[in-house]
Design a protein around this motif. Structure first.
Motif, mmCIF file in Angstrom:
data_model
loop_
_atom_site.group_PDB
_atom_site.id
_atom_site.type_symbol
_atom_site.label_atom_id
_atom_site.label_comp_id
_atom_site.label_asym_id
_atom_site.label_seq_id
_atom_site.Cartn_x
_atom_site.Cartn_y
_atom_site.Cartn_z
ATOM 1 N N UNK A 86 1.039 -1.112 -0.110
ATOM 2 C CA UNK A 86 -0.047 0.053 0.225
ATOM 3 C C UNK A 86 0.853 1.456 -0.046
ATOM 4 N N UNK A 87 0.456 2.280 -0.863
ATOM 5 C CA UNK A 87 1.190 3.503 -0.797
ATOM 6 C C UNK A 87 0.121 4.445 -0.668
ATOM 7 N N UNK A 88 0.377 5.912 -0.352
ATOM 8 C CA UNK A 88 -0.283 7.120 -0.430
ATOM 9 C C UNK A 88 -1.787 6.638 0.629
ATOM 10 N N UNK A 89 -1.508 6.157 1.734
ATOM 11 C CA UNK A 89 -2.523 5.807 2.790
ATOM 12 C C UNK A 89 -3.216 7.074 3.253
ATOM 13 N N UNK A 90 -4.693 6.984 3.227
ATOM 14 C CA UNK A 90 -5.164 8.060 3.719
ATOM 15 C C UNK A 90 -5.504 9.506 2.903
ATOM 16 N N UNK A 91 -5.152 9.088 1.757
ATOM 17 C CA UNK A 91 -5.426 10.374 0.695
ATOM 18 C C UNK A 91 -6.877 10.648 0.418
ATOM 19 N N UNK A 92 -7.413 11.818 0.448
ATOM 20 C CA UNK A 92 -8.894 11.945 0.197
ATOM 21 C C UNK A 92 -9.096 11.521 -1.208
ATOM 22 N N UNK A 93 -10.211 11.281 -1.647
ATOM 23 C CA UNK A 93 -10.666 10.874 -2.818
ATOM 24 C C UNK A 93 -10.712 12.170 -3.535
ATOM 25 N N UNK A 94 -10.315 12.006 -4.971
ATOM 26 C CA UNK A 94 -10.529 13.134 -5.944
ATOM 27 C C UNK A 94 -11.959 13.276 -6.279
ATOM 28 N N UNK A 95 -12.203 14.439 -6.854
ATOM 29 C CA UNK A 95 -13.693 14.540 -7.511
ATOM 30 C C UNK A 95 -14.280 13.557 -8.144
ATOM 31 N N UNK A 96 -13.134 12.916 -9.084
ATOM 32 C CA UNK A 96 -13.881 12.200 -10.069
ATOM 33 C C UNK A 96 -14.073 10.772 -9.352
ATOM 34 N N UNK A 97 -13.738 10.545 -7.987
ATOM 35 C CA UNK A 97 -14.072 9.099 -7.471
ATOM 36 C C UNK A 97 -15.345 8.563 -7.550
ATOM 37 N N UNK A 98 -16.302 9.227 -7.799
ATOM 38 C CA UNK A 98 -17.423 8.819 -7.801
ATOM 39 C C UNK A 98 -18.008 8.019 -9.187
ATOM 40 N N UNK A 99 -17.039 8.018 -10.301
ATOM 41 C CA UNK A 99 -17.280 7.708 -11.599
ATOM 42 C C UNK A 99 -17.299 6.148 -11.783
ATOM 43 N N UNK A 100 -17.356 5.340 -10.712
ATOM 44 C CA UNK A 100 -17.490 3.906 -10.841
ATOM 45 C C UNK A 100 -15.749 3.280 -11.030
ATOM 46 N N UNK A 101 -15.941 1.822 -10.883
ATOM 47 C CA UNK A 101 -14.662 1.238 -11.076
ATOM 48 C C UNK A 101 -14.542 0.762 -12.451
ATOM 49 N N UNK A 102 -13.257 1.005 -13.089
ATOM 50 C CA UNK A 102 -12.890 0.563 -14.454
ATOM 51 C C UNK A 102 -11.749 -0.393 -14.387
ATOM 52 N N UNK A 103 -11.646 -0.969 -15.611
ATOM 53 C CA UNK A 103 -10.258 -1.777 -15.781
ATOM 54 C C UNK A 103 -9.713 -0.884 -16.836
ATOM 55 N N UNK A 104 -8.582 -0.594 -16.658
ATOM 56 C CA UNK A 104 -7.891 0.564 -17.470
ATOM 57 C C UNK A 104 -6.806 0.023 -18.227
ATOM 58 N N UNK A 105 -6.291 0.559 -19.617
ATOM 59 C CA UNK A 105 -5.211 -0.221 -20.332
ATOM 60 C C UNK A 105 -4.091 -0.321 -19.460
ATOM 61 N N UNK A 106 -3.308 -1.390 -19.724
ATOM 62 C CA UNK A 106 -2.230 -1.828 -19.149
ATOM 63 C C UNK A 106 -1.043 -0.747 -19.273
ATOM 64 N N UNK A 107 -0.084 -0.534 -18.403
ATOM 65 C CA UNK A 107 0.792 0.443 -18.356
ATOM 66 C C UNK A 107 2.203 -0.649 -18.536
ATOM 67 N N UNK A 108 3.353 0.321 -19.026
ATOM 68 C CA UNK A 108 4.478 -0.633 -18.966
ATOM 69 C C UNK A 108 5.417 0.010 -17.887
ATOM 70 N N UNK A 109 6.693 -0.136 -17.914
ATOM 71 C CA UNK A 109 7.451 0.267 -16.832
ATOM 72 C C UNK A 109 7.819 1.649 -16.617
ATOM 73 N N UNK A 110 7.787 2.499 -17.621
ATOM 74 C CA UNK A 110 8.187 3.753 -17.611
ATOM 75 C C UNK A 110 6.859 4.810 -17.945
ATOM 76 N N UNK A 111 7.213 6.004 -17.621
ATOM 77 C CA UNK A 111 6.203 6.983 -18.357
ATOM 78 C C UNK A 111 5.502 7.790 -17.334
ATOM 79 N N UNK A 112 5.494 7.122 -16.027
ATOM 80 C CA UNK A 112 4.930 8.222 -15.199
ATOM 81 C C UNK A 112 5.870 8.484 -13.755
ATOM 82 N N UNK A 113 6.817 8.310 -14.132
ATOM 83 C CA UNK A 113 7.747 8.775 -13.014
ATOM 84 C C UNK A 113 7.877 7.977 -11.736
#
Length: 795
Positions: A86-113
């Protein structure tokens, strides 16, 4: 009307980010997480990233806590979670959190820092056998996948054999060339469907197709496809033919297991005169008709791995099978259909089928259509193939149940390349290249060890190429290039020469063969403390430059000390004595180590030698070598002792596969109770030594006096079991260590393993055997990796 009691305020939405590590791709984990989050009213997303599953979840803290608990408790059957970070515990939910639960496209090793340290090693999921739900669909005339050979779902089907790269998505598999039809796409996108995000999903409209080829037409011109192809293949089997079938991890050779002529012809094609064949049957009822199976064995047979399982045939024999299927073997190898293609072929043929690797002798299983066309098609009566490419070579696994534990003898399809834990993490990636026989390699990354599939014996160019391809594929998927290479001490092993050709000599680690055996057992059980390692096998180069094979070691993952051994004997002609057990018997009679115990009298020796002379064409030469020691290295080998005993009883003079003499000796002892032959242990040069000549002398004397072979075979086993226990007792008294590891190829002998383990446990010892990696040389690379990781960590 207002209430005097205010309603409690709604809980504020919280946010959690989890990284789920282990075998979690290709096993239905994302659909599982989606269904669970939806049930709990959470929003967020799940995706594959490199070798892990990442989950962002938003909702009430109590729902998030339940979600986290059930992720582990209710994970899909094929999943193997090693950690949920687990990382970033206790972070408040963002405004878009009510948009439901989705399966997103896979990500590779890099690109998001994200730091590379946060990315766990990728874990390729093994293939899984046809599940009950898919089997029911295949057999249901009303289902759209009725009789479709490539039916699968998130709980079954190809994985490791089709993956090009990770993250695991259809586009990174050999299914990329089969675009989904509208109905399959609807299932793939439906969270309520069990094929939701099942990457190998297929149907008759959009998936691979089976095709039948006559010999000259393969692989360019098929004779028939679909139902007709299956029917023609079954007809050829019924007529006594031998056909090639393209399975999950390679081509297989198939014939009617009830037809003596077909089995004999298959042996000619395979250049395999004696080694038992495995038999595939449609269900457990068919298994029970052929063998006496335990509940543990049934669970192993029906499990997702679908290995060949070595089981006891009924005492009256197996008249339903041709005698040539498993001659002189104590166990029968049976397995259930791994795919719908195999199931349909079995049902169409209406009889049990021999299904064996598509190769000759000990060469690697063939995966390429063009190579199969040049090698298999010319010697077969047709080929049942399909148009889905095989990305990685995986032979059928072999397993057994012994001493109430399941153990793997050949770790391949269904088990490999699932990761194993290392008790001591390696500070750097390393590649362990294994031994020479039953070859595997192991790639170690941190605390995870990825054991490659069984390759075969490193005896020719094809085996070397198979090793190169498999090692390259695994390193590419895991995105590592190990600089440290681990190998056996023996300079003539091809695996050692491979290691010498890789990288810097300063980055190579040599590991003694029997130490690796014991470490393979200790490491898979998470043991880092010293153990008493009973290493019984054929041969391995010892730390003193001699040949070992019957050893008791005080060992941990960093080093070892030899405590006990078997008495030595010359091997007349060196390697030739391995292929000719009768020559090994001559070696013991003419030059077995004299430890002051009972030896055969001159008349007994003369009678034995006269019998051997009639059976050994090169008797004079072999005897001269044994007496002089010229070209006859001495070995303290349990495997060679079994060879000599088998030959002295007239059971096996020459072998066509490794371990044949010992197999026939165990088979002869089956079901027979006997008192042990005499055995004797002495102390020499600071080691406890088993006086092999005392036991062989009694065996030979009783045989010449007319004792029955089954009784003597059983008595020999009983003597070795008691002698082993006595060696352990003496070593335990010297060291205070009471954890015992049994490893090495000789421990494939069920009778010996059961007797030794039960006897030692009855005396209060903790007895460990190899279970997830083979006790034979197929487990050596894992042991090498565990030792090298411990040594590197110590630096």
């Amino acid at each position: 009307m207002s209430s005097d009691v205010d309603s409690p305020p709604a809980a504020a939405a919280a946010a959690r980010h989890w990284q789920v590590r282990g075998t979690v791709q290709g096993v239905g984990f994302r659909p599982f997480a989606h269904r669970l989050a939806t049930e709990l009213g959470l929003s967020g997303s799940v995706r594959n990233r490199a070798g892990v599953v990442e989950i962002d979840a938003f909702g009430p803290p109590e729902a998030l806590a339940e979600f986290r608990t059930r992720l582990s408790a209710e994970a899909p059957p094929l999943a193997a979670i090693t950690a949920i970070v687990e990382s970033r515990p206790g972070v408040a939910a963002p405004p878009e959190a009510a948009a439901g639960f989705t399966i997103q496209a896979s990500a590779d090793l890099g690109g998001d820092g994200r730091a590379p340290a946060e990315v766990a090693p990728a874990e390729i999921p093994p293939d899984a056998g046809l599940c009950d739900a898919c089997r029911a669909e295949v057999l249901d005339p009303a289902d759209r996948r009725h009789r479709y050979p490539f039916t699968n779902c998130t709980a079954c089907g190809p994985r490791a054999t089709i993956i090009d790269d990770l993250p695991y998505d259809r586009a990174r598999t050999s299914m990329a060339g089969f675009p989904l039809c509208p109905r399959c796409r609807a299932e793939y996108l439906d969270p309520a469907d069990r094929r939701f995000h099942a990457e190998p999903i297929a149907c008759p409209e959009c998936g691979p197709q089976a095709a039948w080829y006559s010999r000259p037409g393969f692989p360019d011109v098929s004779e028939a496809v679909g139902e007709t192809a299956l029917s023609l293949a079954a007809q050829r089997l019924a007529a006594g033919g031998v056909i090639a079938v393209k399975g999950l991890g390679g081509y297989q050779l198939v014939c009617d297991a009830t037809d003596p002529g077909a089995v004999a012809r298959l042996r000619e094609i395979k250049h395999r005169p004696d080694k038992p064949f495995a038999v595939m049957v449609p269900d457990l009822a068919a298994v029970r008709a052929l063998a006496c199976v335990t509940r543990t064995e049934e669970n192993l047979l029906a499990g997702a791995a679908r290995p060949i399982v070595l089981v006891r045939p009924w005492p009256v024999g197996v008249p339903a099978l041709a005698p040539g299927v498993a001659p002189d073997a104590p166990r029968l190898g049976l397995f259930l259909p791994t795919t719908a293609l195999h199931l349909l072929l079995l049902l169409e043929a209406g009889r049990p089928l021999v299904v064996t690797s598509g190769n000759t002798a000990d060469a690697p299983i063939i995966v390429d259509d063009r190579i199969a066309a040049g090698t298999l098609a010319p010697v077969c009566d047709g080929v049942l193939a399909h148009d889905r490419p095989i990305r990685a070579r995986y032979d059928d696994s072999v397993a057994r149940a012994v001493h109430e534990r399941t153990t793997v003898i050949r770790r391949a399809r269904g088990f490999a390349p699932a990761a194993l834990g290392l008790p001591i993490a390696s500070p750097e990636p390393l590649l362990a290249v294994g031994a020479h026989l039953k070859h595997t390699f192991t790639l170690a990354i941190g605390a995870r060890a990825f054991v490659g599939p069984h390759t075969g014996d490193l005896s020719d160019l094809a085996a070397l190429e198979a090793f190169d391809e498999a090692a390259e594929h695994m390193q590419r998927v895991h995105r590592v290039r190990p600089e440290t290479v681990v190998h056996d001490l023996h300079p003539e092993y091809l695996s050692t020469k491979i290691a010498a050709a890789i990288g810097n000599p300063d980055r190579r680690i040599a590991v003694q063969h029997h130490h690796a055996h014991i470490a393979s057992c200790a490491a898979e059980h998470g043991i880092t403390d010293p153990v008493l390692g009973v290493a019984y096998d054929g041969l391995g180069l010892g730390a003193d430059g001699t040949l070992w094979g019957g050893e008791v070691l005080l060992a941990d993952l960093r080093g070892f000390r030899r405590l006990a051994r078997f008495g030595t004997a010359p091997m007349p002609g060196g390697e030739a004595a391995v292929r000719h057990p009768l020559r090994m018997a001559l070696g013991y009679l003419a030059g077995g180590e004299d430890l002051g115990g009972r030896r055969p009298d001159p008349a007994t020796v003369a009678a034995a030698l006269a019998g051997i002379a009639d059976r050994e064409p090169k008797y004079d030469t072999v005897l001269r070598l044994a007496l002089s020691g010229t070209g006859s290295p001495r070995a303290s080998s349990a495997g060679r002792l079994f060879d000599a005993a088998s030959a002295l009883l007239g059971l096996c003079d020459h072998v066509s596969y490794e371990g044949q003499a010992a197999v026939t000796l165990e088979a002869a002892s089956q079901g027979v109770l006997a008192d042990p032959l005499p055995w004797r242990i002495v102390e020499r040069d600071g080691l406890w030594v088993l006086d092999c000549m005392t036991t062989l002398t009694a065996l030979l004397t009783h045989r010449l006096e007319g004792a029955e072979i089954p009784e003597l075979a059983a008595a020999f086993h009983e003597a070795l079991a008691l002698a082993t226990a006595d060696l352990v007792h003496k070593c335990a008294a010297d060291t205070g260590v009471r954890t015992v590891c049994l490893s090495g190829g000789v421990w494939q002998n069920n009778r010996l393993t059961e007797a030794v383990a039960a006897g030692l446990e009855g005396e209060g010892y903790r007895v460990l055997i190899n279970q997830r990696v083979p006790c034979n040389d197929g487990g050596i690379s894992f042991g090498q990796a565990a030792i090298a990781a411990a040594r590197l960590a110590e630096r």
